[in-house]
Scaffold this motif. Structure first.
Motif, mmCIF file in Angstrom:
data_model
loop_
_atom_site.group_PDB
_atom_site.id
_atom_site.type_symbol
_atom_site.label_atom_id
_atom_site.label_comp_id
_atom_site.label_asym_id
_atom_site.label_seq_id
_atom_site.Cartn_x
_atom_site.Cartn_y
_atom_site.Cartn_z
ATOM 1 N N LYS A 157 -10.228 -30.706 -6.190
ATOM 2 C CA LYS A 157 -9.629 -29.977 -7.320
ATOM 3 C C LYS A 157 -9.084 -28.633 -6.856
ATOM 4 N N VAL A 158 -7.865 -28.311 -7.260
ATOM 5 C CA VAL A 158 -7.263 -27.029 -6.880
ATOM 6 C C VAL A 158 -7.424 -26.041 -8.036
ATOM 7 N N VAL A 159 -8.109 -24.945 -7.761
ATOM 8 C CA VAL A 159 -8.257 -23.867 -8.746
ATOM 9 C C VAL A 159 -7.414 -22.698 -8.237
ATOM 10 N N PHE A 160 -6.540 -22.196 -9.110
ATOM 11 C CA PHE A 160 -5.543 -21.206 -8.674
ATOM 12 C C PHE A 160 -5.480 -20.015 -9.625
ATOM 13 N N ASP A 161 -5.600 -18.827 -9.041
ATOM 14 C CA ASP A 161 -5.434 -17.585 -9.801
ATOM 15 C C ASP A 161 -4.147 -16.927 -9.285
ATOM 16 N N PRO A 162 -3.134 -16.700 -10.137
ATOM 17 C CA PRO A 162 -1.875 -16.121 -9.643
ATOM 18 C C PRO A 162 -2.073 -14.757 -8.982
ATOM 19 N N ASN A 163 -3.063 -13.974 -9.459
ATOM 20 C CA ASN A 163 -3.374 -12.673 -8.837
ATOM 21 C C ASN A 163 -2.102 -11.943 -8.418
ATOM 22 N N ILE A 164 -1.194 -11.773 -9.360
ATOM 23 C CA ILE A 164 0.112 -11.195 -9.001
ATOM 24 C C ILE A 164 -0.059 -9.709 -8.648
ATOM 25 N N PRO A 183 2.630 -27.474 -10.271
ATOM 26 C CA PRO A 183 2.335 -28.911 -10.295
ATOM 27 C C PRO A 183 1.209 -29.308 -9.344
ATOM 28 N N HIS A 184 0.872 -28.434 -8.390
ATOM 29 C CA HIS A 184 -0.199 -28.751 -7.430
ATOM 30 C C HIS A 184 -1.554 -28.222 -7.888
ATOM 31 N N PHE A 214 4.396 -27.950 -16.904
ATOM 32 C CA PHE A 214 4.653 -27.753 -15.469
ATOM 33 C C PHE A 214 3.748 -28.635 -14.613
ATOM 34 N N GLY A 215 2.793 -29.310 -15.255
ATOM 35 C CA GLY A 215 1.976 -30.260 -14.503
ATOM 36 C C GLY A 215 0.557 -29.799 -14.222
#
Ligand code: KDG
Length: 313
Positions: A157-164, A183-184, A214-215
């Motif tokens: 599982k991919v967990v993503f924080d944009p942390n811009i 999408p990923h 966006f998926g």
């Protein structure tokens, strides 16, 4: 392995006494990096964690390695290269705002490529935790991260924080790259300002619909002191912060929140309880100077829950 994260860590120099750097008598070094902050939190909660990165073959790199290893994070896949370790200055101003000045250009981590990434380790984990900071470090790390998610086993599982970080790239660059990356992603954890940067509004219901188009199947939107919204496993809800804490250093709050989410995924917790714990951790950590130093152990969290049954953390 439960969780693997890829990302840069640096030495953060924090002025003493607190205030403007121009009046500093000295600087205290801390390890700082969004991904290691989250891994250290997860490790304190009892999960098996590993960090993939690159550091300079220098004393700053050794400083980081010693501290991260001391937190039981596996660093076997961190390479040391001829490039330097990144550094930044962190000023906590008298009004409580935090200002950072980076010296990270051409750092060892900014030159990571797929060749140096231990894909077997990632594919043997349950969760891959990554942030938009790695997408912003350089063209090379952006390409590397896209290649990593394309080479991933389906069950990771991919967990993503944009942390811009707007000192790293422009809003337009961040928007284009992150929307292309979505999408990923299986779980997106975004702050309310990040929703604005990515979609141009703060209509959070519409934003969750859009991110799903966006998926990305699971969305969490952090509202700071107002708690968080989620759309997970097809269920949409809102969680109030279980407790308000007195804030001393806000940096690291998002990383602690992410640790709560990843821990909940690993333990198969239901969304509401998972997000409530994430909100608690994100607030709790702001009481301490340093990105992760105040992150509680599982024992401490359980003791706090026992002390106040009503809070249902
Ligand atoms: O989330 C905390 C991070 O912002 C801090 O540790 C430094 O990783 C960092 C960065 O790139 O800003």
């Amino acid at each position: 392995m439960d969780v693997v994260a890829i990302g840069e860590s640096m030495v953060a120099l924090v002025n003493k006494p607190a205030g403007y750097i121009r009046h500093a008598d000295g600087f205290k070094p801390f390890v700082a990096g969004a991904e290691t902050n989250t891994l250290i939190g997860l490790s304190r909660l009892g999960h098996k964690t590993a960090w993939i990165s690159a550091l300079g073959k220098d004393e700053l790199g050794e400083f980081i390695l010693h501290k991260v290893r001391a937190e039981q994070v596996d660093t076997a896949s961190v390479s040391t290269t001829g490039d330097r370790t990144g550094v930044f200055f962190k000023q906590i101003s008298p009004d409580g705002s935090v200002d950072v000045t980076y010296y990270r250009e051409n750092s060892a981590a900014s030159r990571m490529t797929l060749d140096g990434i231990d894909m077997d380790k990632i594919n043997g984990a349950k969760v891959l935790y990554i942030t938009g900071i790695t997408l912003s470090l350089s063209g090379q790390t952006k390409e590397m991260l896209f290649n990593v998610v394309k080479a991933l086993n389906e069950d990771v599982k991919v967990v993503f924080d944009p942390n811009i970080r707007l000192k790293m790239w422009t809003e337009a660059e961040a928007r284009k790259t992150i929307l292309e990356f979505l999408p990923h992603v299986d779980y997106l954890i975004a702050g309310k300002q990040e929703v604005d940067i990515l979609l141009g509004h703060q209509d959070f219901d519409a934003a969750m619909d859009k991110f799903k188009r966006f998926g990305c199947a699971n969305i969490i939107i952090k509202l700071g002191r107002e708690g968080a919204l989620y759309d997970m496993e097809g269920v949409r809800g809102r969680v109030e912060n279980p407790k308000q804490f007195e804030e001393i250093d806000p940096v690291g709050a998002g990383d602690a929140f992410a640790a709560g989410v990843v821990s909940g995924i690993l333990e198969d917790r239901e969304p509401e309880g998972m997000i409530r714990t994430a909100c608690f951790l994100g607030g709790y950590i702001t009481q301490f100077i340093g990105d992760y130093q105040g992150f509680p152990s599982r024992g401490t969290i359980e003791a706090m829950i026992d002390a106040d049954e009503d809070e249902k953390v």
